[in-house]
Design an enzyme around this catalytic site. Sequence first.
Site, mmCIF file in Angstrom:
data_model
loop_
_atom_site.group_PDB
_atom_site.id
_atom_site.type_symbol
_atom_site.label_atom_id
_atom_site.label_comp_id
_atom_site.label_asym_id
_atom_site.label_seq_id
_atom_site.Cartn_x
_atom_site.Cartn_y
_atom_site.Cartn_z
ATOM 1 N N LYS A 77 0.857 -1.184 0.000
ATOM 2 C CA LYS A 77 0.000 0.000 0.000
ATOM 3 C C LYS A 77 0.894 1.235 0.000
ATOM 4 O O LYS A 77 1.167 1.848 1.029
ATOM 5 C CB LYS A 77 -0.926 -0.004 1.223
ATOM 6 C CG LYS A 77 -2.112 0.953 1.069
ATOM 7 C CD LYS A 77 -3.018 0.532 -0.069
ATOM 8 C CE LYS A 77 -4.216 1.453 -0.235
ATOM 9 N NZ LYS A 77 -5.070 1.097 -1.357
ATOM 10 N N SER A 121 -8.580 -0.305 -5.022
ATOM 11 C CA SER A 121 -8.817 0.025 -3.621
ATOM 12 C C SER A 121 -10.311 0.251 -3.391
ATOM 13 O O SER A 121 -11.098 -0.663 -3.569
ATOM 14 C CB SER A 121 -7.982 1.233 -3.202
ATOM 15 O OG SER A 121 -7.748 1.216 -1.802
#
Length: 587
Positions: free
Chosen positions: A191, A387
Amino acid sequence: MKQFFKFVFATIVGLALTFVLLIFLLIGIVSVATSDKPVDVPSNSVLRIALTMPINERTPDNPLAGLSFLGFDDNKTIGLNDILANIRKAKTDSHIKGIFLDESYVQSGQATTEEVRNALIDFKKSGKFIVAYSEIYTQSFYYLASVADKVYMNPKGIFELHGFSSQVMFYKGALDKLGIDMQIIKVGTYKSAVEPFFLTKMSDANRLQVNAYLGSMYDHFLTGISQSRHINKDSLANIANNLLVQNPEDAVKYKLLDGLKYKDELLDELKQRTGTSKKSNVKSVNIADYTKAGDDKDTSDNASSRIAIVYASGEISGGEGDDNTIGSEKLSKTLRQVRLDDNVKAVVLRVNSPGGSSLASDVIWREVLLTKKVKPVIVSMGDYAASGGYYIACAADSIYAEPNTVTGSIGIFAMLPNMQKFFNDKLGLTFDGVKTGKFADLGDVSRPLTEEERMILQNQVNRGYDTFTQAVADGRHKTQAYINSIGQGRVWTGSQAIKIGLVDKLGNINDAVKSAAKKANIKTYSIVPYPEQTSKFKNIGKSLSVEVRAAMVKSELGDNYQYYNQVKQTVQRSGVQMRMPYDVVIK
């Protein structure tokens, strides 16, 4: 007194000029708005496609389109929906003899370009011609143009084939100089949306994933050109790697182009192809104007059964959003609307989003889940469905993506700046106060987080990641442990995602519509877009103000506008985020 009258007179003149300017603007807007007359397409015409403007999912309902004023140009913006519909319409239009791909600077993501390219390939099944011409071939435009029967370039033009690169701008050094410490709370090894705020270069994990998905995109790019131009893929890679094309003659030598022509020579060929005399002009219709030429016969407008295409495009946030952002309130209302409409038999959710607010994404996901219980929901992914964009998609019955769609990025993060040194050392400001509880000032940027506060935020992010992975596991019929193993914020292309079970099929929005119709067991239906776009004359003042500001900034910054916009969007984000690492710019 004399000075007083001077200022009064100047004010009156200024107001008068402003009034006159607004009158002319309104006249222009009215003239544009009332010009929706059907376009007559002469026989033996060519459909001219020049993609010089950014391609959004839908053609905007913009009263300023077609005006040349205050930095605006008079090019009409056309959305992907109308581009695809018009190419499909031209395939069976007896007045259209072929397509002319004119000089274009394709400003779209890889998946959007892929959809247009596939539509052109389908058009060629009609036996009609496609001719491409440009003075400058960027890699994106050449990928599109490579499907043409003939690809020409100006003899003195520029041809680009050098491979893909993706660059990230890091803010850590600038933040250090300002005395700002960005406090990061995240879940996910990959991430990397937060990396620019605490690193000065890519982490090893991020470099690994970018190499993987950029390589996947590039392989698909080379494969497409190889198939269209009948050139060995390894040869293409060698040409790009060694920059063997350095002038137009090289591009012809390696069979990337069919010839070099000046524009007049190209027009002579189009005249010959359309049976037009040399003394006459080639009859053509611009693809934006062609929208008003007849009807798209591929839909049955009178059918009682509907398939709703619900567009979810842009960053995800709370509130209403607009045509280019996803507001959870507006999109939730839209999903409830189509769910309760008995005439809507199935829903295609078109997702083109890098993600955004975790809370807003969850609100939308809930409505998708409820809608699926009532009628089929098929997701069609555009350039991005990553996401939060993947979160709102994962509850669907099935998911379609293009091979070069950017998806995954199943992870979550939060950022909170500690600006104590900036305030104290740079500005000489100090803060003091009182509070009624231990955590009453949690989130105060004038001081660093305590270890206890950081743990509270980390627990919130952990719970968010657990919710995310469980939702994906339920939607994709996988175990949460498996989703965690392919999650961790890692980004995948559509080609990669189908192998690991995040995507069901590779295909475009039309494939998703056909799948929705099949699952709903309907053969005759109309396709209706949702949500309703903003009215042409609603909030003209606000629209004009935003457009003028954007035009002015773009004119000053040029290509650097993307960096300004990236910083601006970062500053405006708040709360826990489900967002892909960064905007992928393929150069």
